[in-house]
Scaffold this active site. Structure first.
Site, PDB file in Angstrom:
ATOM      1  N   SER A  72      35.254  52.323  31.040  1.00  0.00           N
ATOM      2  CA  SER A  72      35.565  51.103  30.305  1.00  0.00           C
ATOM      3  C   SER A  72      35.514  51.471  28.824  1.00  0.00           C
ATOM      4  CB  SER A  72      34.487  50.056  30.615  1.00  0.00           C
ATOM      5  OG  SER A  72      34.482  49.014  29.669  1.00  0.00           O
ATOM      6  N   TYR A  99      25.647  47.368  32.195  1.00  0.00           N
ATOM      7  CA  TYR A  99      27.046  47.782  32.336  1.00  0.00           C
ATOM      8  C   TYR A  99      27.370  48.901  31.344  1.00  0.00           C
ATOM      9  CZ  TYR A  99      32.143  47.054  32.925  1.00  0.00           C
ATOM     10  OH  TYR A  99      33.491  47.200  33.184  1.00  0.00           O
TER      11      TYR A  99
HETATM   12  P1  NAD Z   1      37.473  43.009  40.606  1.00  0.00           P
HETATM   13  O1  NAD Z   1      36.286  42.103  40.717  1.00  0.00           O
HETATM   14  O2  NAD Z   1      38.839  42.412  40.613  1.00  0.00           O
HETATM   15  O3  NAD Z   1      37.435  44.130  41.749  1.00  0.00           O
HETATM   16  C1  NAD Z   1      36.258  44.840  42.023  1.00  0.00           C
HETATM   17  C2  NAD Z   1      36.280  45.240  43.489  1.00  0.00           C
HETATM   18  O4  NAD Z   1      35.121  46.051  43.730  1.00  0.00           O
HETATM   19  C3  NAD Z   1      36.198  44.036  44.447  1.00  0.00           C
HETATM   20  O5  NAD Z   1      37.213  44.148  45.436  1.00  0.00           O
HETATM   21  C4  NAD Z   1      34.811  44.154  45.043  1.00  0.00           C
HETATM   22  O6  NAD Z   1      34.732  43.673  46.385  1.00  0.00           O
HETATM   23  C5  NAD Z   1      34.584  45.647  44.970  1.00  0.00           C
HETATM   24  N1  NAD Z   1      33.166  45.990  45.045  1.00  0.00           N
HETATM   25  C6  NAD Z   1      32.131  45.423  44.376  1.00  0.00           C
HETATM   26  N2  NAD Z   1      30.983  45.982  44.762  1.00  0.00           N
HETATM   27  C7  NAD Z   1      31.296  46.943  45.659  1.00  0.00           C
HETATM   28  C8  NAD Z   1      30.538  47.864  46.397  1.00  0.00           C
HETATM   29  N3  NAD Z   1      29.195  47.919  46.309  1.00  0.00           N
HETATM   30  N4  NAD Z   1      31.183  48.716  47.235  1.00  0.00           N
HETATM   31  C9  NAD Z   1      32.540  48.682  47.360  1.00  0.00           C
HETATM   32  N5  NAD Z   1      33.304  47.807  46.679  1.00  0.00           N
HETATM   33  C10 NAD Z   1      32.679  46.950  45.844  1.00  0.00           C
HETATM   34  O7  NAD Z   1      37.197  43.835  39.281  1.00  0.00           O
HETATM   35  P2  NAD Z   1      38.146  44.789  38.385  1.00  0.00           P
HETATM   36  O8  NAD Z   1      38.246  44.148  37.069  1.00  0.00           O
HETATM   37  O9  NAD Z   1      39.358  45.191  39.103  1.00  0.00           O
HETATM   38  O10 NAD Z   1      37.152  46.031  38.206  1.00  0.00           O
HETATM   39  C11 NAD Z   1      37.382  47.313  38.778  1.00  0.00           C
HETATM   40  C12 NAD Z   1      36.682  48.348  37.916  1.00  0.00           C
HETATM   41  O11 NAD Z   1      37.261  48.341  36.621  1.00  0.00           O
HETATM   42  C13 NAD Z   1      35.182  48.119  37.728  1.00  0.00           C
HETATM   43  O12 NAD Z   1      34.496  49.361  37.781  1.00  0.00           O
HETATM   44  C14 NAD Z   1      35.107  47.547  36.337  1.00  0.00           C
HETATM   45  O13 NAD Z   1      33.856  47.797  35.724  1.00  0.00           O
HETATM   46  C15 NAD Z   1      36.231  48.306  35.665  1.00  0.00           C
HETATM   47  N6  NAD Z   1      36.740  47.699  34.441  1.00  0.00           N
HETATM   48  C16 NAD Z   1      37.248  46.436  34.461  1.00  0.00           C
HETATM   49  C17 NAD Z   1      37.721  45.891  33.279  1.00  0.00           C
HETATM   50  C18 NAD Z   1      38.277  44.488  33.218  1.00  0.00           C
HETATM   51  O14 NAD Z   1      38.424  43.978  32.119  1.00  0.00           O
HETATM   52  N7  NAD Z   1      38.629  43.862  34.332  1.00  0.00           N
HETATM   53  C19 NAD Z   1      37.670  46.630  32.098  1.00  0.00           C
HETATM   54  C20 NAD Z   1      37.148  47.913  32.114  1.00  0.00           C
HETATM   55  C21 NAD Z   1      36.685  48.439  33.300  1.00  0.00           C
END
Ligand code: NAD
Length: 264
Positions: free
Chosen positions: A146, A159
């Site tokens: 991130s 985080y």
């Molecule tokens: P999201 O909530 O849409 O998807 C996250 C997925 O991870 C979900 O399907 C959830 O069921 C799954 N998950 C959660 N805990 C889990 C576990 N213990 N085992 C297996 N699966 C699990 O979120 P997203 O925004 O797509 O996030 C995905 C990644 O991207 C994360 O690591 C997040 O930190 C990172 N990220 C997101 C953003 C943002 O702005 N959305 C920015 C930077 C980084």
């Protein structure tokens, strides 16, 4: 087809960023394993991808995998190897967000956050590296970092600590994996409108005492060059570039895709 017949395991791929990467990789010819907490949701995503490919190839499969559970990670990777014949790419993407001032941050929430982001990255990396080394064809490991792998924000102690930690892990994997042609890199997105972020907007508004519109404009997008969200497609394109990169020249790096919020 930049990833023709490559096998990719993508954690957290039933939603958001991981799902878009799975769609993009399958479109580029990869066989994709949708690994997520609930088998129903993972299967629905795999079915959606197979239907959209429309070629009867069945290039998407699903496994139930809690990335903090060693046995489930081992079983999910083994099932993928059994069905697709190996693993070439790991996208360690599963993640959650829990916001709170540090002085109120519950220890159990801290531990849960570190378990999903760091234990999950370690367990999936170890299982996939073992399979990659055994097969002898090299591989690529990508961590979903991130902007918070480089910058800090209030309310996000666990985080930010976890996302910084992924950079260290990727550097070690790059060094240890090089002899087996295994590369490791980190993708560092800015804010992307996924369920993870949609949940955070009202929570931040409440904690900071501002409106949801102010959270978006003055907190989430304040430091970008153009006030725009990064999209799931932007992140999937970056993942494709890194996964398809042909040599160890690009390893141990982090690439930020954030509309200029963080500049390296
Ligand atoms: P999201 O909530 O849409 O998807 C996250 C997925 O991870 C979900 O399907 C959830 O069921 C799954 N998950 C959660 N805990 C889990 C576990 N213990 N085992 C297996 N699966 C699990 O979120 P997203 O925004 O797509 O996030 C995905 C990644 O991207 C994360 O690591 C997040 O930190 C990172 N990220 C997101 C953003 C943002 O702005 N959305 C920015 C930077 C980084």
């Amino acid at each position: 087809m930049q990833l023709k017949d490559k096998v990719a395991i993508i954690t957290g791929a039933a939603s958001g960023i991981g799902k878009e990467i799975a769609i993009e990789f399958a479109r580029e010819g990869a066989k994709v394993c949708i690994a997520d907490l609930a088998l129903d949701a993972a299967t629905a995503t795999a079915n959606e991808i197979n239907a959209s490919l429309g070629d009867g190839s069945g290039r998407a499969m699903a496994v139930a995998m809690n990335v903090t559970d060693e046995a489930q990670v081992e079983a999910g990777v083994a099932a993928t190897v059994a069905q697709f014949g190996g693993v070439d790419i790991l996208i360690s993407n599963a993640g959650i967000q829990i916001i709170s001032p540090l002085v109120d941050y519950k220890f159990e929430d801290w531990k849960r956050m570190l378990a999903i982001h760091l234990d999950g990255a370690f367990l999936t990396t170890r299982a996939c590296m073992r399979a990659m080394i055994k097969a002898g064809n090299g591989g690529t490991i990508l961590y979903m970092g991130s902007v918070h792998s480089h910058e800090a924000s209030p309310l996000k102690s666990a985080y930010v600590a976890a996302k910084h930690g992924l950079i260290g892990l990727a550097k070690v994997v790059a060094k240890e994996g090089a002899k087996d042609k295994i590369r490791a890199n980190v993708i560092c997105p800015g804010f992307v409108r996924t369920p993870l972020v949609d949940k955070q907007i009202p929570e931040q508004a409440k904690t900071l005492g501002i409106t949801e519109a102010e959270v978006i404009k003055n907190v989430m997008l304040k430091e970008t060059v153009d006030g725009e969200f990064t999209t799931v497609q932007d992140v999937a394109e970056t993942a494709l570039f890194l996964a398809a990169f042909p040599s160890n020249a690009l390893t141990g790096q982090s690439i930020t895709v954030s509309h200029g919020w963080h500049m390296q």
